[in-house]
Design an enzyme around this catalytic site. Structure first.
Site, PDB file in Angstrom:
ATOM      1  N   MET A 188       1.460  -1.296   0.200  1.00 48.46           N
ATOM      2  CA  MET A 188      -0.110   0.463   0.071  1.00 48.46           C
ATOM      3  C   MET A 188       1.276   1.215   0.211  1.00 48.46           C
ATOM      4  O   MET A 188       1.046   1.492   1.060  1.00 48.46           O
ATOM      5  CB  MET A 188      -1.259  -0.229   1.212  1.00 48.46           C
ATOM      6  CG  MET A 188      -2.094  -0.999   1.050  1.00 48.46           C
ATOM      7  SD  MET A 188      -2.821  -1.319   2.852  1.00 48.46           S
ATOM      8  CE  MET A 188      -2.365  -1.570   3.689  1.00 48.46           C
ATOM      9  N   MET A 189       0.283   1.605  -0.988  1.00 51.13           N
ATOM     10  CA  MET A 189       1.193   3.320  -1.163  1.00 51.13           C
ATOM     11  C   MET A 189       1.650   3.873  -0.493  1.00 51.13           C
ATOM     12  O   MET A 189      -0.134   4.016   0.259  1.00 51.13           O
ATOM     13  CB  MET A 189       1.390   3.998  -2.735  1.00 51.13           C
ATOM     14  CG  MET A 189       1.592   2.967  -3.398  1.00 51.13           C
ATOM     15  SD  MET A 189       3.405   3.932  -4.303  1.00 51.13           S
ATOM     16  CE  MET A 189       3.029   5.157  -5.307  1.00 51.13           C
ATOM     17  N   CYS A 241      -3.120  -1.421 -10.645  1.00 51.92           N
ATOM     18  CA  CYS A 241      -3.263  -0.727  -9.489  1.00 51.92           C
ATOM     19  C   CYS A 241      -4.196   0.587 -10.971  1.00 51.92           C
ATOM     20  O   CYS A 241      -3.399   0.566 -12.314  1.00 51.92           O
ATOM     21  CB  CYS A 241      -1.987   0.661  -9.615  1.00 51.92           C
ATOM     22  SG  CYS A 241      -2.414   1.499  -9.045  1.00 51.92           S
ATOM     23  N   LYS A 243       0.038  -9.628  -9.098  1.00 53.21           N
ATOM     24  CA  LYS A 243      -1.093  -9.044  -8.332  1.00 53.21           C
ATOM     25  C   LYS A 243      -1.475  -8.636  -9.478  1.00 53.21           C
ATOM     26  O   LYS A 243      -0.930  -6.790  -9.959  1.00 53.21           O
ATOM     27  CB  LYS A 243      -0.240  -8.510  -7.197  1.00 53.21           C
ATOM     28  CG  LYS A 243      -1.074  -7.655  -6.422  1.00 53.21           C
ATOM     29  CD  LYS A 243      -0.908  -6.852  -4.949  1.00 53.21           C
ATOM     30  CE  LYS A 243      -2.516  -6.279  -4.436  1.00 53.21           C
ATOM     31  NZ  LYS A 243      -2.735  -4.811  -4.540  1.00 53.21           N
ATOM     32  N   GLY A 268      -9.343  -8.286  -1.146  1.00 55.20           N
ATOM     33  CA  GLY A 268     -10.502  -7.749  -0.787  1.00 55.20           C
ATOM     34  C   GLY A 268     -11.364  -8.105  -0.267  1.00 55.20           C
ATOM     35  O   GLY A 268     -11.879  -8.369  -0.403  1.00 55.20           O
ATOM     36  N   GLY A 269     -11.473  -6.537   0.571  1.00 58.08           N
ATOM     37  CA  GLY A 269     -12.286  -7.267   0.930  1.00 58.08           C
ATOM     38  C   GLY A 269     -12.357  -7.746   2.715  1.00 58.08           C
ATOM     39  O   GLY A 269     -13.516  -7.894   3.655  1.00 58.08           O
ATOM     40  N   GLY A 272      -5.256  -5.813   2.996  1.00 57.66           N
ATOM     41  CA  GLY A 272      -4.947  -4.263   3.244  1.00 57.66           C
ATOM     42  C   GLY A 272      -4.912  -3.634   4.098  1.00 57.66           C
ATOM     43  O   GLY A 272      -4.800  -3.293   4.892  1.00 57.66           O
ATOM     44  N   ARG A 273      -6.498  -3.013   3.616  1.00 58.02           N
ATOM     45  CA  ARG A 273      -6.461  -1.752   4.607  1.00 58.02           C
ATOM     46  C   ARG A 273      -6.344  -2.009   6.107  1.00 58.02           C
ATOM     47  O   ARG A 273      -6.345  -1.264   6.510  1.00 58.02           O
ATOM     48  CB  ARG A 273      -7.860  -0.963   3.600  1.00 58.02           C
ATOM     49  CG  ARG A 273      -7.933  -0.330   2.542  1.00 58.02           C
ATOM     50  CD  ARG A 273      -8.908  -0.147   1.851  1.00 58.02           C
ATOM     51  NE  ARG A 273      -9.717  -1.554   1.939  1.00 58.02           N
ATOM     52  CZ  ARG A 273     -10.512  -1.189   0.689  1.00 58.02           C
ATOM     53  NH1 ARG A 273     -10.711  -0.489   0.475  1.00 58.02           N
ATOM     54  NH2 ARG A 273     -10.959  -1.969   0.029  1.00 58.02           N
TER      55      ARG A 273
HETATM   56  C1  LIG Z   1      -3.520   3.690   0.550  1.00 59.41           C
HETATM   57  C2  LIG Z   1      -3.040   2.469  -0.191  1.00 59.41           C
HETATM   58  C3  LIG Z   1      -2.265   2.205  -1.405  1.00 59.41           C
HETATM   59  C4  LIG Z   1      -2.117   1.075  -2.159  1.00 59.41           C
HETATM   60  N1  LIG Z   1      -0.876   0.966  -3.169  1.00 59.41           N
HETATM   61  C5  LIG Z   1      -1.012  -0.555  -3.852  1.00 59.41           C
HETATM   62  C6  LIG Z   1       0.177  -0.396  -4.214  1.00 59.41           C
HETATM   63  O1  LIG Z   1       1.048   0.197  -3.533  1.00 59.41           O
HETATM   64  N2  LIG Z   1       0.649  -1.675  -5.033  1.00 59.41           N
HETATM   65  C7  LIG Z   1      -0.828  -2.191  -4.382  1.00 59.41           C
HETATM   66  O2  LIG Z   1      -0.634  -3.603  -5.519  1.00 59.41           O
HETATM   67  N3  LIG Z   1      -1.908  -2.323  -4.917  1.00 59.41           N
HETATM   68  C8  LIG Z   1      -1.533  -1.339  -3.253  1.00 59.41           C
HETATM   69  N4  LIG Z   1      -3.555  -0.923  -3.065  1.00 59.41           N
HETATM   70  C9  LIG Z   1      -4.713  -1.796  -2.911  1.00 59.41           C
HETATM   71  C10 LIG Z   1      -3.918  -2.916  -1.628  1.00 59.41           C
HETATM   72  O3  LIG Z   1      -2.666  -3.727  -2.083  1.00 59.41           O
HETATM   73  C11 LIG Z   1      -4.885  -3.635  -1.680  1.00 59.41           C
HETATM   74  O4  LIG Z   1      -5.606  -4.607  -2.709  1.00 59.41           O
HETATM   75  C12 LIG Z   1      -6.376  -3.435  -2.025  1.00 59.41           C
HETATM   76  O5  LIG Z   1      -6.976  -2.372  -0.423  1.00 59.41           O
HETATM   77  C13 LIG Z   1      -7.427  -4.186  -1.916  1.00 59.41           C
HETATM   78  O6  LIG Z   1      -7.591  -5.126  -0.360  1.00 59.41           O
HETATM   79  P1  LIG Z   1      -7.729  -4.873   0.410  1.00 59.41           P
HETATM   80  O7  LIG Z   1      -9.895  -4.614   0.164  1.00 59.41           O
HETATM   81  O8  LIG Z   1      -8.364  -6.089   2.072  1.00 59.41           O
HETATM   82  O9  LIG Z   1      -7.206  -3.377   1.519  1.00 59.41           O
HETATM   83  C14 LIG Z   1      -3.441   0.081  -2.774  1.00 59.41           C
HETATM   84  C15 LIG Z   1      -4.461   0.431  -1.649  1.00 59.41           C
HETATM   85  C16 LIG Z   1      -4.266   1.931  -0.656  1.00 59.41           C
HETATM   86  C17 LIG Z   1      -5.973   1.657   0.470  1.00 59.41           C
END
Ligand SMILES: Cc1cc2nc3c(=O)[nH]c(=O)nc-3n(C[C@H](O)[C@H](O)[C@H](O)COP(=O)(O)O)c2cc1C
Length: 340
Positions: A14-15, A97, A136, A209-210, A230-231
């Site tokens: 996550m950036m 992305c 990914k 995801g989610g 992620g989040r």
């Molecule tokens: C703030 C933020 C930055 C993210 N940056 C990246 C990234 O650099 N590379 C990537 O593959 N996904 C990135 N994602 C996506 C997450 O890796 C992930 O696929 C997405 O949030 C869904 O998962 P979650 O529902 O568990 O959050 C980012 C997500 C967030 C919220």
């Protein structure tokens, strides 16, 4: 070296979030979860101060480097540097992305439409590193959202040597949705990811995801090899205090938040003594009391004080006094016991 292909739980790249300070902090909570860097574009490595950009502490391992880019030679050059000069455990390609900036650079999710190019990237990277090279991706892009589309992408790129896929179970809408909306609006289709595992039983398939709860992770693992969070890992890091015990080593101890704060304080002292701004870490611990009494006070006190010139590690002692002891000392078990 860790075999990342057999690690079932990971924290998503996550950036702006999963930098080295966040990763070091998460190691106070989970020893075994696979961590990912933020996406790093090949140009940043090839044209920038790569020693600074790629550097990390041994404590962060197992750690995967996520690269962004579309040029097979640049990607393999960066992977060679990451492999020879650093000690990463996996190279991961960002094919998920959807941001405008990323689309303008022709990488990220739009590469799902170019499986031959992605295959060449995988092949070239694999020829210079002795590490898992993983992808990914999303389940599709725009109206290319059929199961066959995903199937063909996985088939082609796995033939080039990618043996592990982390699939964010949503399509990416490239025009009209922001990256944030692209993480909520397109519906989750977990069944696509489960079906990929059925159709490619020899590949390692991880779902993303989610996903927010231990019981959800447990359920997904009935169908796939791994779960990436992620989040929730960022907003509610305490979730991971249960991960080691449940998914890796039943003898692991679930720490309470007070113990985690003791570790944080030592790390803050290290940063402070080395003239590294401690807000780099404090920014990432705002969610530690998520959902608990005291959470608001915690966030407010940290946010109001971390940017002060005089902020120092004693900030932790100051806020601890404001949080109820029963919350600090709660050794929280976050899964439901099986009924026998
Ligand atoms: C703030 C933020 C930055 C993210 N940056 C990246 C990234 O650099 N590379 C990537 O593959 N996904 C990135 N994602 C996506 C997450 O890796 C992930 O696929 C997405 O949030 C869904 O998962 P979650 O529902 O568990 O959050 C980012 C997500 C967030 C919220």
């Amino acid at each position: 070296m860790f075999n990342t292909e057999s690690i079932p739980i990971s924290i998503a790249p996550m950036m702006g979030c999963t930098d080295r300070y966040y990763r070091f902090f998460m190691r106070f909570i989970t020893k075994y979860t696979l961590l990912y860097t933020e996406m790093i574009h090949t140009n940043a490595i090839l044209k920038g101060d790569y020693k600074k950009i790629l550097d990390f502490s041994n404590e962060e391992k197992p750690l995967a480097l996520q690269l962004g880019g579309n040029n097979p030679n640049d990607l393999s050059e960066c992977s060679k540097i990451a492999y020879n000069e650093f000690n990463y455990d996996e190279i991961n390609l960002n094919i998920g992305c959807p941001s405008d900036r990323v689309q303008n650079g022709n990488f990220g999710a739009c590469l799902m439409d170019h499986p031959d190019l992605v295959s060449e990237c995988v092949y070239k990277i694999k020829s210079v590193v002795n590490l898992p090279v993983t992808i990914k991706c999303r389940i599709g892009i725009d109206n290319k959202n059929s199961y066959e589309y995903l199937y063909n992408f996985v088939k082609k790129t796995s033939q080039a040597g990618c043996k592990k896929f982390i699939i964010h179970a949503r399509v990416a809408i490239l025009k009209g949705l922001s990256p944030k909306e692209n993480r909520t609006i397109p519906p989750l289709k977990y069944d696509y990811v489960y079906q990929i595992k059925k159709d490619f039983p020899n590949l390692k398939i991880h779902i993303n995801g989610g996903i927010k709860k231990i019981d959800e992770i447990k359920n997904h693992l009935n169908y796939v090899d791994g779960v990436m969070i992620g989040r929730e890992a960022y907003e509610n890091p305490y979730l991971f205090s249960n991960i080691d015990k449940y998914f890796f080593d039943k003898n692991s101890i679930i720490k309470n938040r007070k113990e985690i704060l003791e570790d944080i304080k030592k790390y803050l002292e290290y940063l402070y003594n080395n003239n590294i701004p401690i807000k780099y870490l404090l920014l990432h611990i705002l969610g530690l009391f998520n959902g608990k009494e005291g959470s608001k006070i915690w966030r407010k006190y940290l946010s109001e004080n971390m940017h002060n010139k005089n902020c120092n590690p004693s900030i932790i002692d100051n806020i601890i006094k404001l949080i109820p002891n029963e919350i600090l000392e709660l050794r929280e078990k976050l899964w439901k016991e099986k009924k026998v």
